[in-house]
Write a protein that holds these residues in place. Structure first.
Motif, PDB file in Angstrom:
ATOM      1  N   THR A 131       0.827  -1.209   0.000  1.00  0.00           N
ATOM      2  CA  THR A 131       0.000   0.000   0.000  1.00  0.00           C
ATOM      3  C   THR A 131       0.859   1.256   0.000  1.00  0.00           C
ATOM      4  O   THR A 131       0.559   2.239  -0.693  1.00  0.00           O
ATOM      5  CB  THR A 131      -0.929   0.016   1.228  1.00  0.00           C
ATOM      6  N   TYR A 132       1.953   1.225   0.739  1.00  0.00           N
ATOM      7  CA  TYR A 132       2.857   2.380   0.776  1.00  0.00           C
ATOM      8  C   TYR A 132       3.451   2.641  -0.607  1.00  0.00           C
ATOM      9  O   TYR A 132       3.540   3.788  -1.050  1.00  0.00           O
ATOM     10  CB  TYR A 132       3.968   2.136   1.792  1.00  0.00           C
ATOM     11  N   ASP A 135       0.815   4.123  -2.822  1.00  0.00           N
ATOM     12  CA  ASP A 135       0.575   5.526  -2.470  1.00  0.00           C
ATOM     13  C   ASP A 135       1.668   6.437  -3.022  1.00  0.00           C
ATOM     14  O   ASP A 135       1.398   7.565  -3.456  1.00  0.00           O
ATOM     15  CB  ASP A 135       0.488   5.685  -0.946  1.00  0.00           C
ATOM     16  N   ARG A 138       0.909   6.900  -6.647  1.00  0.00           N
ATOM     17  CA  ARG A 138      -0.284   7.749  -6.796  1.00  0.00           C
ATOM     18  C   ARG A 138       0.051   9.213  -6.539  1.00  0.00           C
ATOM     19  O   ARG A 138      -0.532  10.103  -7.171  1.00  0.00           O
ATOM     20  CB  ARG A 138      -1.378   7.271  -5.836  1.00  0.00           C
TER      21      ARG A 138
END
Length: 208
Positions: A131-132, A135, A138
């Motif tokens: 997820t990091y 992110d 993104r």
């Protein structure tokens, strides 16, 4: 402030190739990080490195591998974010220079930071920490993954985030044998020794 980290490399071969007779992860390790604040006196690097060596030898470590990255990196605006270095501190500490590591492809984000293969593998396998990484991509314009297959999403995200490819010729590899003079002589090094590299103005191109 001074920080040194003795770490376990991704592959055993990083340790067993130069030190074939030492037990990897116990008798041989990587000097993965060596950082000193600008306010540390000029001779502080060698002194601190010597302290690290003495501590490591007390813990049973006989050989250390360290790498220096000579390739400078800039962000998309041309600002220098990493000047590159050839390992002058290691040379001053009488390290054995064993040539360059493997040439490879390095992915750079628009801010000049490296997006390494370990980070990409976390996304591909959706393991802890993915997820990091998502992110980060993104933040530079990649779309949300929203259930897409990781490989499919990465092919889109890397382009959308403006990730560039640096053709890296390989980092400089330095070796240290620890202990008394007699103990150092007993440590077998299987890689050839080369003259120390020098600073130069060579640059390496980025490709989209």
């Amino acid at each position: 402030m001074s920080v040194a980290v003795l770490s376990v490399p991704v592959q055993r071969a990083v340790l067993t190739r130069p030190f074939p007779e030492l037990e990897p992860y116990r008798e041989s390790l990587e000097l993965g990080r060596f950082v000193l604040a600008d306010r540390v006196p000029a001779n502080g690097e060698s002194w601190f490195l010597g302290q690290v060596f003495r501590f490591a030898r007390r813990e049973g470590v006989r050989g250390l591998v360290s790498f220096s990255d000579p390739v400078a990196r800039r962000d998309n605006g041309g600002r220098l974010v990493f000047p590159g270095h050839v390992g002058i501190v290691y040379q001053a500490s009488n390290a054995i220079y064993a040539g360059r590591g493997t040439s490879r492809r390095v992915l750079l984000l628009p801010d000049g930071s490296v997006l390494n293969e370990r980070a990409l593998s976390k996304v591909r396998s959706l393991e802890r920490g993915h997820t990091y990484v998502e992110d980060r991509l993104r933040a530079f314009g990649a779309p949300p993954r929203r259930g897409q297959h990781p490989d499919t999403w990465l092919s889109i995200a890397l382009v959308a985030a403006g990730v560039c490819v640096l053709r890296h010729p390989g980092t400089h590899r330095y070796l240290f044998r620890l202990g008394t003079p007699a103990e150092k002589r007993s440590v077998v090094i299987a890689l050839p020794r080369f003259p120390y590299p020098k600073r130069n103005g060579r640059s390496f191109a980025l490709t989209a």
